[in-house]
Design an enzyme around this catalytic site. Structure first.
Site, PDB file in Angstrom:
ATOM      1  N   ASP A 130      -6.077  32.555  26.345  1.00  0.00           N
ATOM      2  CA  ASP A 130      -5.839  32.110  27.753  1.00  0.00           C
ATOM      3  C   ASP A 130      -4.766  33.167  28.517  1.00  0.00           C
ATOM      4  O   ASP A 130      -4.211  34.042  27.902  1.00  0.00           O
ATOM      5  CB  ASP A 130      -5.245  30.759  27.763  1.00  0.00           C
ATOM      6  CG  ASP A 130      -4.245  30.551  26.705  1.00  0.00           C
ATOM      7  OD1 ASP A 130      -3.476  31.506  26.144  1.00  0.00           O
ATOM      8  OD2 ASP A 130      -3.577  29.443  26.465  1.00  0.00           O
ATOM      9  N   ASN A 139       1.460  18.151  23.798  1.00  0.00           N
ATOM     10  CA  ASN A 139       0.477  17.063  24.470  1.00  0.00           C
ATOM     11  C   ASN A 139      -0.809  17.183  23.990  1.00  0.00           C
ATOM     12  O   ASN A 139      -1.890  16.646  24.498  1.00  0.00           O
ATOM     13  CB  ASN A 139       0.453  17.354  25.990  1.00  0.00           C
ATOM     14  CG  ASN A 139      -0.098  18.672  26.525  1.00  0.00           C
ATOM     15  OD1 ASN A 139      -0.651  19.486  25.523  1.00  0.00           O
ATOM     16  ND2 ASN A 139      -0.019  18.977  27.764  1.00  0.00           N
ATOM     17  N   HIS A 153      -2.721  19.779  23.909  1.00  0.00           N
ATOM     18  CA  HIS A 153      -3.887  21.027  24.431  1.00  0.00           C
ATOM     19  C   HIS A 153      -4.203  21.977  23.441  1.00  0.00           C
ATOM     20  O   HIS A 153      -3.501  22.142  22.595  1.00  0.00           O
ATOM     21  CB  HIS A 153      -3.054  21.507  25.627  1.00  0.00           C
ATOM     22  CG  HIS A 153      -2.193  22.440  25.633  1.00  0.00           C
ATOM     23  ND1 HIS A 153      -1.233  22.890  26.683  1.00  0.00           N
ATOM     24  CD2 HIS A 153      -1.675  23.124  24.624  1.00  0.00           C
ATOM     25  CE1 HIS A 153      -0.370  23.657  26.053  1.00  0.00           C
ATOM     26  NE2 HIS A 153      -0.505  24.014  24.829  1.00  0.00           N
ATOM     27  N   GLU A 167      -5.938  21.107  28.818  1.00  0.00           N
ATOM     28  CA  GLU A 167      -5.080  20.003  28.844  1.00  0.00           C
ATOM     29  C   GLU A 167      -5.621  18.755  28.640  1.00  0.00           C
ATOM     30  O   GLU A 167      -6.812  18.564  28.693  1.00  0.00           O
ATOM     31  CB  GLU A 167      -4.346  20.291  30.227  1.00  0.00           C
ATOM     32  CG  GLU A 167      -3.845  21.520  30.376  1.00  0.00           C
ATOM     33  CD  GLU A 167      -2.390  21.695  29.772  1.00  0.00           C
ATOM     34  OE1 GLU A 167      -2.090  21.118  28.873  1.00  0.00           O
ATOM     35  OE2 GLU A 167      -1.731  22.691  30.227  1.00  0.00           O
TER      36      GLU A 167
HETATM   37  P1  PGA Z   1       3.832  27.187  20.869  1.00  0.00           P
HETATM   38  O1  PGA Z   1       2.615  26.941  21.816  1.00  0.00           O
HETATM   39  O2  PGA Z   1       3.336  28.039  19.610  1.00  0.00           O
HETATM   40  O3  PGA Z   1       4.775  28.260  21.536  1.00  0.00           O
HETATM   41  O4  PGA Z   1       4.655  26.147  20.250  1.00  0.00           O
HETATM   42  C1  PGA Z   1       1.592  26.273  21.145  1.00  0.00           C
HETATM   43  C2  PGA Z   1       0.740  25.912  22.542  1.00  0.00           C
HETATM   44  O5  PGA Z   1       1.247  25.560  23.483  1.00  0.00           O
HETATM   45  O6  PGA Z   1      -0.591  26.179  22.328  1.00  0.00           O
END
Ligand code: PGA
Length: 238
Positions: A67, A134, A136, A141
């Site tokens: 992404d 959350n 995602h 999302e």
């Molecule tokens: P993080 O992010 O590895 O920095 O916790 C994970 C995500 O939001 O997909």
């Protein structure tokens, strides 16, 4: 969903790196989708170390950024592609034209997403994913159905807050481009990576909660070859 629970971060890193090197040895042209963020960075460091020791080559592989944030300057270290370059891509032997990233500054973002899908072609062999608090996956999302295409998305408020940790300024992104759920679920193999106590609750929901687009990571329970790599802290509520 296979659940691998490691009693230390070191064993989590060592095992995931060893399996990834093995996948590359068996299939040098492996098409891999890469998550950015904080979780995968120790694994990327281990792959860089393995490359330096001639244990692994990315020469024939293709890498795809999962992404990208919109609205950040091209050289912003918080951009997903820049995080991936910093932690992995700049230190391995993947040819530059085989590292595929989204250009969120292009005038026609539908075209960018279409071109990205074309580059993915028949699909990913291996997809590495982090988990948002959350639930995602990438920037799919809550509310993203299983057939979500690669597309532009508005970020969930919690993702906007979380994104701040990647930035050296306060202009948090509010939108992004992401590989869609459809491509992620069609990947031959998926590794869902989670470490640390902050992920324990969402990990519990993914494994034991409802299977719902409101928690996109739960949809991976339908996947035929998905492995959850957890350290003790992330697995604490299982
Ligand atoms: P993080 O992010 O590895 O920095 O916790 C994970 C995500 O939001 O997909």
């Amino acid at each position: 969903m296979h659940i691998f629970r490691f009693d230390s971060l070191e064993s989590w890193i060592k095992t995931a790196a060893s399996l990834w090197r093995d996948r590359l040895r068996v299939r040098p042209r492996l098409k891999t989708c890469l998550t950015s963020g904080h979780t995968p960075n120790p694994l990327y460091a281990a792959m860089v170390a393995g490359h330096r020791q001639n244990l692994v080559s990315f020469r024939d592989t293709e890498l795809f950024a999962l992404d990208e944030f919109g609205g950040l300057a091209p050289d912003d270290p918080g951009r997903c592609a820049n995080m991936l370059r910093h932690h992995l891509v700049d230190h391995i032997d993947v040819p530059p034209n085989r590292f595929h990233t989204f250009d969120p500054d292009a005038p026609d973002l539908d075209q960018i997403c279409h071109d990205f899908d074309l580059a993915i072609g028949s699909g990913f062999d291996l997809t590495l994913l982090g988990i948002g608090l959350n639930g995602h996956l990438g920037m799919n999302e809550p509310g993203s159905p299983a057939d979500s295409p690669t597309r532009r998305v508005e970020l969930h408020p919690q993702t906007v807050v979380s994104a701040a940790k990647y930035l050296t300024h306060t202009q948090a992104p509010t939108w992004g481009l992401t590989v869609g759920m459809k491509r992620l679920l069609a990947s031959e193999e998926v590794w869902l990576l989670a470490t640390g106590p902050a992920k324990a609750d969402v990990v519990r929901q993914i494994v034991h909660g409802n299977l719902t687009p409101d928690l996109p990571a739960s949809l991976l329970r339908h996947h035929r070859n998905c492995s959850l790599f957890l350290d003790d802290a992330a697995a604490a509520q299982l």
